[in-house]
Design a protein around this motif. Structure first.
Motif, mmCIF file in Angstrom:
data_model
loop_
_atom_site.group_PDB
_atom_site.id
_atom_site.type_symbol
_atom_site.label_atom_id
_atom_site.label_comp_id
_atom_site.label_asym_id
_atom_site.label_seq_id
_atom_site.Cartn_x
_atom_site.Cartn_y
_atom_site.Cartn_z
ATOM 1 N N UNK A 1 0.849 -1.182 0.000
ATOM 2 C CA UNK A 1 0.000 0.000 0.000
ATOM 3 C C UNK A 1 0.893 1.242 0.000
ATOM 4 N N UNK A 2 0.416 2.310 -0.598
ATOM 5 C CA UNK A 2 1.145 3.576 -0.538
ATOM 6 C C UNK A 2 1.052 4.141 0.876
ATOM 7 N N UNK A 3 2.151 4.628 1.380
ATOM 8 C CA UNK A 3 2.118 5.316 2.665
ATOM 9 C C UNK A 3 1.386 6.640 2.487
ATOM 10 N N UNK A 4 0.648 7.088 3.487
ATOM 11 C CA UNK A 4 -0.056 8.373 3.343
ATOM 12 C C UNK A 4 0.944 9.515 3.197
ATOM 13 N N UNK A 5 0.671 10.389 2.259
ATOM 14 C CA UNK A 5 1.571 11.512 1.997
ATOM 15 C C UNK A 5 1.731 12.377 3.237
ATOM 16 N N UNK A 6 0.681 12.436 4.064
ATOM 17 C CA UNK A 6 0.729 13.259 5.272
ATOM 18 C C UNK A 6 1.722 12.730 6.300
ATOM 19 N N UNK A 7 2.024 11.416 6.233
ATOM 20 C CA UNK A 7 2.878 10.814 7.244
ATOM 21 C C UNK A 7 2.185 10.629 8.581
ATOM 22 N N UNK B 1 18.927 25.174 -4.456
ATOM 23 C CA UNK B 1 17.598 25.459 -3.916
ATOM 24 C C UNK B 1 16.851 24.140 -3.708
ATOM 25 N N UNK B 2 16.499 23.863 -2.478
ATOM 26 C CA UNK B 2 15.829 22.606 -2.146
ATOM 27 C C UNK B 2 14.324 22.719 -2.388
ATOM 28 N N UNK B 3 13.725 21.617 -2.841
ATOM 29 C CA UNK B 3 12.282 21.561 -3.047
ATOM 30 C C UNK B 3 11.648 20.683 -1.973
ATOM 31 N N UNK B 4 10.454 21.044 -1.576
ATOM 32 C CA UNK B 4 9.700 20.251 -0.605
ATOM 33 C C UNK B 4 8.869 19.229 -1.383
ATOM 34 N N UNK B 5 9.475 18.082 -1.672
ATOM 35 C CA UNK B 5 8.836 17.050 -2.477
ATOM 36 C C UNK B 5 8.264 15.961 -1.579
ATOM 37 N N UNK B 6 7.037 15.531 -1.856
ATOM 38 C CA UNK B 6 6.490 14.429 -1.066
ATOM 39 C C UNK B 6 7.144 13.120 -1.492
ATOM 40 N N UNK B 7 6.960 12.088 -0.684
ATOM 41 C CA UNK B 7 7.688 10.833 -0.895
ATOM 42 C C UNK B 7 7.313 10.151 -2.211
ATOM 43 N N UNK B 8 6.054 10.270 -2.624
ATOM 44 C CA UNK B 8 5.647 9.641 -3.886
ATOM 45 C C UNK B 8 6.311 10.329 -5.073
ATOM 46 N N UNK B 9 6.416 11.645 -5.016
ATOM 47 C CA UNK B 9 7.076 12.383 -6.101
ATOM 48 C C UNK B 9 8.550 12.021 -6.173
ATOM 49 N N UNK B 10 9.212 11.958 -5.008
ATOM 50 C CA UNK B 10 10.624 11.579 -4.981
ATOM 51 C C UNK B 10 10.806 10.184 -5.573
#
Length: 413
Positions: free
Chosen positions: A111-117, A294-303
């Motif tokens: 299952x995908x982990x929730x993006x919210x964590x 410059x760092x981006x705030x990427x969620x785990x699914x995007x990474x």
């Protein structure tokens, strides 16, 4: 191998000694062989064998002729005698497996982990996944010994609390074991993910396998599980294996700890993805160019998706993509050269949910980097290989920990 004793008061311990000996054997053992391997008397082995057969944990599996004398009856594990559930919590993916007594996967779910964590959201997904593997397998719930959970550390194994995982702050001080037990009704335990991975690999080892090696776990981050002297080493608080802040690249990326070139930061998928975006190999979400640094705030699914694109670009021959991966492999080799000398290990095993995408690049480049960093200290080669268990290694290890806690003479591999 643990040795048994011939005192009635510790019959249960002797049961686990015999069961463990049968489990680690190739093709099973006769009662005569069990006497030799466990140190128990022939009468004790006979009594224990009868109990284990009655409990459905071992079976008589034909006869074997070993020299003169009558054929000997071979005892083997009964795979359906007991089961264990293993869960791996990674910030990117949740993996759930059901293992039989031989450690073979009977059913699995991802299952995908929730993006919210969010911890409670994650727990709900875990409970649903456990229900799915039990329903699909048709296994009687009464035969399930419990649930093991592999989670990012640090953890408190005594209370089953996930303490301060750096990549998922939403789980800080989460009472995972108690919450899971309440939600499923099954006995539960919690272990650090790299420890569980090492346990799974050790569980699958043959009796004559290497007893001193490390498991490099590659997921959202990186960690190392250690098998030393045949036992999985966990440290004073069962949190050994956090290798993220060993300096391997002094001019490298800035780590959250405030230093540059930490091993974990230099090889984790997010860092490689950001390097690829800055270099123009990958496009950032939205398509806008991102200035270097410059760092981006990427969620785990995007990474995870961009990490796959990076490895695909390298496979297609993109030189910049290849150089990004090669630098991370160089950093791994630098770290492993020091670790190998420190612990005198003879094998390095790689695995985890991100490993499959990196495996061909490591196979091509790691040996060369290891040779370059060889300090001529070890008197033997260090073998590097992929996990025999596969991408689900941490979940499998978590289930193996349950089986060990129930059936191993030491409660661990």
């Amino acid at each position: 191998m643990p040795r048994g004793a011939n005192l009635p008061a510790i019959a249960a311990f002797n049961d686990t000694v015999v069961l463990d000996a049968v489990r680690r054997s190739e093709g099973g053992l006769s009662r005569v062989e069990l006497v030799g391997s466990t140190g128990l008397s022939a009468q004790t082995v006979s009594n224990v064998s009868r109990r284990l057969i009655d409990q459905g944990l071992i079976r008589e599996a034909g006869k074997r002729i070993d020299g003169p004398g009558k054929p000997r009856t071979i005892l083997q594990l009964e795979p359906t005698g007991s089961y264990a559930v293993g869960v791996h919590l990674d910030p990117t993916v949740i993996t759930c497996v059901l293992l039989d007594l031989e450690g073979e996967v009977v059913a699995e779910a991802r299952r995908h982990s929730p993006v919210s964590g969010d911890a409670m959201q994650t727990l709900a997904i875990v409970v649903e996944a456990i229900g799915t593997v039990l329903a699909e397998s048709g296994v009687d719930r009464a035969k399930v010994s419990g649930v093991g959970v592999a989670a990012p550390g640090p953890i408190d194994t005594e209370t089953g609390v996930v303490v301060r995982p750096p990549l998922i702050p939403g789980w800080n001080d989460f009472h995972l074991r108690d919450e899971l037990r309440a939600a499923t009704g099954l006995s539960s335990l919690v272990a650090k993910d790299v420890t569980a991975a090492a346990v799974a690999e050790r569980w699958r080892d043959s009796a004559d396998a290497s007893h001193d090696y490390v498991f490099v776990y590659y997921g959202t981050g990186v960690g190392v599980g250690m098998v030393l002297g045949g036992d999985v080493y966990t440290g004073a608080t069962h949190n050994a294996g956090d290798v993220g802040h060993a300096i391997v690249d002094p001019g490298g990326a800035l780590c959250a700890c405030g230093r540059r070139g930490c091993y974990g930061e230099s090889v984790r998928p997010y860092r490689l993805v950001m390097q690829a975006i800055w270099a123009g190999v990958l496009s950032a979400p939205g398509g806008e160019p991102v200035p270097d640094g410059v760092e981006l705030d990427l969620d785990v699914e995007t990474v995870d998706a961009l990490f796959t694109e990076l490895t695909q670009a390298a496979t297609a021959g993109d030189d910049v993509a290849t150089s990004i991966l090669d630098r991370s492999i160089r950093n791994t080799a630098y770290y492993l050269s020091n670790l190998s000398a420190l612990l005198d290990i003879d094998r390095v095993v790689f695995g985890g949910p991100s490993w499959d995408r990196l495996e061909p690049f490591y196979a091509a480049r790691l040996p060369g980097w290891m040779h370059e960093f060889d300090m001529d200290i070890l008197t033997h080669p260090v073998i590097t290989e992929s996990s025999a268990v596969g991408a689900d290694v941490a979940a499998v290890g978590a289930a193996c920990l349950v089986l060990d806690a129930t059936f191993s003479p030491r409660g661990r591999v």
